[in-house]
Design a protein around this motif. Structure first.
Motif, PDB file in Angstrom:
ATOM      1  N   PHE A  96      32.527 108.120  -9.054  1.00 37.46           N
ATOM      2  CA  PHE A  96      33.775 108.043  -8.296  1.00 37.46           C
ATOM      3  C   PHE A  96      34.572 106.835  -8.797  1.00 37.46           C
ATOM      4  N   PRO A  97      35.842 106.716  -8.454  1.00 38.61           N
ATOM      5  CA  PRO A  97      36.622 105.548  -8.873  1.00 38.61           C
ATOM      6  C   PRO A  97      36.009 104.264  -8.317  1.00 38.61           C
ATOM      7  N   GLY A  98      35.949 103.242  -9.161  1.00 39.35           N
ATOM      8  CA  GLY A  98      35.378 101.981  -8.708  1.00 39.35           C
ATOM      9  C   GLY A  98      35.849 100.817  -9.548  1.00 39.35           C
ATOM     10  N   PHE A  99      35.736  99.613  -8.988  1.00 38.39           N
ATOM     11  CA  PHE A  99      36.057  98.405  -9.754  1.00 38.39           C
ATOM     12  C   PHE A  99      35.091  97.299  -9.357  1.00 38.39           C
ATOM     13  N   THR A 100      35.057  96.256 -10.154  1.00 39.76           N
ATOM     14  CA  THR A 100      34.082  95.185  -9.997  1.00 39.76           C
ATOM     15  C   THR A 100      34.775  93.830 -10.003  1.00 39.76           C
ATOM     16  N   LEU A 101      34.341  92.956  -9.127  1.00 37.47           N
ATOM     17  CA  LEU A 101      34.672  91.533  -9.216  1.00 37.47           C
ATOM     18  C   LEU A 101      33.372  90.800  -9.524  1.00 37.47           C
ATOM     19  N   SER A 102      33.383  90.001 -10.579  1.00 36.63           N
ATOM     20  CA  SER A 102      32.143  89.343 -11.005  1.00 36.63           C
ATOM     21  C   SER A 102      32.272  87.828 -10.878  1.00 36.63           C
ATOM     22  N   PRO A 103      31.731  87.231  -9.813  1.00 38.06           N
ATOM     23  CA  PRO A 103      31.719  85.776  -9.705  1.00 38.06           C
ATOM     24  C   PRO A 103      30.749  85.169 -10.724  1.00 38.06           C
ATOM     25  N   VAL A 104      31.251  84.239 -11.521  1.00 37.54           N
ATOM     26  CA  VAL A 104      30.477  83.597 -12.578  1.00 37.54           C
ATOM     27  C   VAL A 104      30.398  82.105 -12.288  1.00 37.54           C
ATOM     28  N   HIS A 105      29.187  81.562 -12.283  1.00 44.36           N
ATOM     29  CA  HIS A 105      29.016  80.124 -12.110  1.00 44.36           C
ATOM     30  C   HIS A 105      29.093  79.460 -13.477  1.00 44.36           C
ATOM     31  N   LEU A 106      30.071  78.590 -13.655  1.00 46.67           N
ATOM     32  CA  LEU A 106      30.372  78.016 -14.965  1.00 46.67           C
ATOM     33  C   LEU A 106      29.587  76.753 -15.287  1.00 46.67           C
ATOM     34  N   LYS A 107      28.989  76.113 -14.305  1.00 38.14           N
ATOM     35  CA  LYS A 107      28.322  74.829 -14.536  1.00 38.14           C
ATOM     36  C   LYS A 107      26.926  74.796 -13.923  1.00 38.14           C
ATOM     37  N   PRO A 108      26.038  75.719 -14.290  1.00 40.51           N
ATOM     38  CA  PRO A 108      24.685  75.686 -13.715  1.00 40.51           C
ATOM     39  C   PRO A 108      23.940  74.409 -14.103  1.00 40.51           C
ATOM     40  N   ASP A 109      23.098  73.945 -13.218  1.00 38.47           N
ATOM     41  CA  ASP A 109      22.289  72.765 -13.514  1.00 38.47           C
ATOM     42  C   ASP A 109      21.140  73.072 -14.468  1.00 38.47           C
ATOM     43  N   GLY A 110      20.609  74.285 -14.410  1.00 33.07           N
ATOM     44  CA  GLY A 110      19.402  74.601 -15.168  1.00 33.07           C
ATOM     45  C   GLY A 110      19.610  74.608 -16.676  1.00 33.07           C
TER      46      GLY A 110
ATOM     47  N   LEU B 231      14.150  81.801 -22.589  1.00 37.06           N
ATOM     48  CA  LEU B 231      13.872  81.562 -21.180  1.00 37.06           C
ATOM     49  C   LEU B 231      14.988  80.717 -20.580  1.00 37.06           C
ATOM     50  N   PHE B 232      15.683  81.257 -19.598  1.00 42.51           N
ATOM     51  CA  PHE B 232      16.709  80.506 -18.886  1.00 42.51           C
ATOM     52  C   PHE B 232      16.069  79.719 -17.742  1.00 42.51           C
ATOM     53  N   ASP B 233      16.887  78.945 -17.072  1.00 43.97           N
ATOM     54  CA  ASP B 233      16.427  78.211 -15.892  1.00 43.97           C
ATOM     55  C   ASP B 233      17.508  78.313 -14.822  1.00 43.97           C
ATOM     56  N   PHE B 234      17.937  79.562 -14.580  1.00 42.33           N
ATOM     57  CA  PHE B 234      18.998  79.793 -13.620  1.00 42.33           C
ATOM     58  C   PHE B 234      18.538  79.465 -12.194  1.00 42.33           C
ATOM     59  N   LEU B 235      19.510  79.132 -11.358  1.00 38.27           N
ATOM     60  CA  LEU B 235      19.275  78.854  -9.942  1.00 38.27           C
ATOM     61  C   LEU B 235      18.255  77.738  -9.755  1.00 38.27           C
ATOM     62  N   ARG B 236      18.367  76.749 -10.612  1.00 33.67           N
ATOM     63  CA  ARG B 236      17.428  75.634 -10.579  1.00 33.67           C
ATOM     64  C   ARG B 236      17.593  74.800  -9.306  1.00 33.67           C
ATOM     65  N   THR B 237      18.833  74.625  -8.862  1.00 29.86           N
ATOM     66  CA  THR B 237      19.099  73.697  -7.769  1.00 29.86           C
ATOM     67  C   THR B 237      19.798  74.394  -6.608  1.00 29.86           C
ATOM     68  N   GLU B 238      19.835  73.692  -5.494  1.00 32.35           N
ATOM     69  CA  GLU B 238      20.561  74.203  -4.338  1.00 32.35           C
ATOM     70  C   GLU B 238      22.036  74.397  -4.661  1.00 32.35           C
ATOM     71  N   TYR B 239      22.602  73.494  -5.473  1.00 30.55           N
ATOM     72  CA  TYR B 239      24.009  73.635  -5.867  1.00 30.55           C
ATOM     73  C   TYR B 239      24.238  74.933  -6.625  1.00 30.55           C
ATOM     74  N   ASP B 240      23.319  75.299  -7.529  1.00 27.91           N
ATOM     75  CA  ASP B 240      23.485  76.533  -8.293  1.00 27.91           C
ATOM     76  C   ASP B 240      23.635  77.733  -7.359  1.00 27.91           C
TER      77      ASP B 240
END
Length: 569
Positions: free
Chosen positions: A379-393, A411-420
């Protein structure tokens, strides 16, 4: 093993490598060998703006890397597309032209990277550019890289941008101008509604130069050294093992995953890891493959009330045939654009000095998105993609084995901190607020993902961990700097090794706040200028060593000395 000699060898014909090879060969005074592991850029989907949706999973022109299991993301493996053709990722990406924030580069300078502040890099952005809007303080004309406005004003994009304004985000006509914050249309690396990769911009005009040799299907496997100096490259091709000698310098442009991999295969990297992998340790450089820095991305999608999205194109053969005819005859219609028309930059916390969030509008939504296929909703659809530009990890790139053709371990280290996590959840709540504005009332039928029942912090965090991905802007694995946490100095010379530089997104001390293709091209322009300056001055790549690094031929206890046979893994 057949061997040839050139002044410069450039390993990797991607966003930076193509620029460097073109600029080094421009005067005709220097012979240049450019090696590319992938094929020529002849795939027709490369050159059609909307064709990047086809190259996204095409193994012929895409490395199709996968990450190691990510502990913070439910041990999922993330799909990591990277270009494997002339032009590299500039030949398969979404073509969005964003430079990052001015303060990103000033921060590099504050870390000791002299010559990389905003005022110093702006001339190279301008030198590369042929800006459709004309020359200005921030933009150049006459350069190889065409940068164009979107070919149309799109109904859904206009509605989303109006909703952004209603949500308190002002319009910004130029994300690459005086300021970054705000919402607006993206410019793209296109010309005449065709992709304008670095292969098209820099290599096509240079192909006829007798002093430039371009080899495709040529996979660099090792940098050769004599003492403390790089002397050339070994590579494999359909004709078998080959080697080439560099009179002046070897320039590694394999990208954030490929460049550290090649250094480590050559014995240049963290000694313990090389020993464990069975690679003789020639020079202990702990920061090779460390500091992996990338943007973290989430996808939120809505069902649209009108058949005006790219889902409607992909799900209808009559529409696809009509779009192909329209593009083939007139270079118009949906295939003439990249489908990523607009977006915004903002701050997750008003106390921050600069934006740390980017939200992209994608004029499609997907039921499934993997390394093998992308399936849109019916069906018709669209996306908004929030991107975090300054991760701590910060993650790592490591060797899987001594086999130079094996993909690296990423190996990434995404969502390392509470701020992320807080920044990502703030982006999700902002995207929802935009979708609820009056300007989008007639376009939104329902929220599909994460869905209206996902409301609490815990539920949103669970959605992020289950679905979040890399935004495919990796950097920093051969970071520039002056201390032991770096691989190259501010002139991109590998610490402790003469005649060897790295020049691509891997040298960024930290990832810029925005898409990384334009900065990679700038790095190529600046690297080529420095190479030519140093060659003319007779000071090419002396191989400075930062404090605390081991000299060439020495290694920590228990590692193999120079010339020793590989140790068992």
């Amino acid at each position: 093993m057949p061997q040839e000699t050139y002044d410069f060898i450039v390993a990797g014909a991607g966003s930076a490598g193509a620029v460097i090879a073109s600029r080094l060969s421009e005067s005709g005074r220097h012979t240049v060998l450019l090696l590319e592991a992938g094929p020529p850029d002849r795939n027709p989907w490369i050159h059609i703006p909307l064709g990047f949706t086809k190259t996204f999973t095409n193994p012929t022109v895409n490395w199709k890397f996968e990450s190691a299991p990510q502990p913070q993301l439910g041990n999922r493996r993330l799909y990591l597309p990277r270009g494997k053709t002339l032009g590299g990722t500039s030949s398969i990406n979404g073509m969005v032209y964003i430079r990052g924030n001015h303060a990103d580069y000033d921060e590099w300078r504050q870390r000791g990277c002299v010559g990389w502040d905003w005022d110093s890099v702006l001339p190279y952005f301008r030198k590369a550019q042929n800006q459709a809007r004309g020359a200005s303080e921030y933009h150049g004309t006459g350069g190889p890289l065409n940068v164009s406005d979107q070919p149309y004003r799109f109904e859904l994009s206009e509605a989303v941008l109006a909703a952004c304004e209603q949500a308190g985000i002002p319009r910004n006509p130029d994300f690459n101008g005086a300021q970054q914050e705000g919402c607006g249309y993206y410019q793209t690396t296109t010309a005449n509604r065709r992709r304008w990769s670095t292969a098209k911009a820099y290599l096509d005009p240079a192909r006829s130069r007798p002093n430039l040799t371009i080899r495709t299907a040529a996979h660099a496997t090792k940098i050769t050294l004599a003492g403390a100096r790089a002397t050339g490259i070994e590579y494999v091709s359909p004709a078998g093992p080959q080697s080439a000698t560099a009179r002046l310098e070897v320039v590694v442009c394999g990208g954030t995953y490929g460049s550290p991999q090649l250094l480590m295969l050559s014995g240049l990297g963290p000694a313990q890891h090389l020993q464990d992998t069975g690679i003789p340790v020639l020079h202990d450089l702990p920061a090779v493959g460390a500091n992996l820095h990338d943007h973290f991305n989430t996808y939120m999608s809505w069902r649209c009330t009108r058949p005006i999205t790219l889902n409607d194109l992909e799900n209808s053969w009559p529409r696809k045939i009509a779009a192909a005819i329209r593009y083939g005859l007139f270079r118009s219609g949906p295939m003439a654009s990249n489908g990523i028309h607009a977006g915004l930059f903002t701050r997750s916390d008003p106390r921050l000095e600069r934006p740390d969030l980017q939200i992209n509008l994608l004029e499609w939504s997907t039921l499934e998105r993997t390394k093998d296929r992308v399936i849109p909703h019916r069906f018709p659809g669209f996306t908004l993609s929030p991107v975090h530009l300054k991760p701590d990890g910060r993650g790592t790139v490591r060797l899987a084995s001594p086999d130079p053709l094996a993909p690296p371990v990423i190996l990434f280290d995404f969502l390392r901190t509470e701020y992320d996590m807080r920044a990502v959840t703030t982006g999700i709540r902002l995207a929802r607020r935009i979708a609820e504005q009056p300007a989008l009332r007639d376009y939104v039928a329902a929220e599909i993902a994460p869905g209206p029942l996902v409301t609490s912090d815990a539920e949103i965090e669970s959605f992020v961990r289950q679905t979040g991905i890399s935004n495919h802007h990796p950097s920093s694995t051969c970071a520039m700097g002056t201390g032991t946490n770096s691989v190259v100095d501010p002139r991109l010379r590998v610490h402790g090794i003469a005649g060897l530089r790295v020049a691509d997104a891997s040298i960024m001390p930290s990832v810029v706040a925005g898409n990384t293709n334009a900065p990679s091209i700038m790095i190529g322009e600046k690297a080529a200028a420095m190479l030519l300056q140093d060659t003319q001055a007779g000071t090419a790549s002396p191989g400075t060593a930062p404090p605390g690094t081991a000299p060439l031929g020495t290694a920590p206890p228990g590692t193999a000395p120079t010339g020793a046979p590989p140790l068992a893994a």
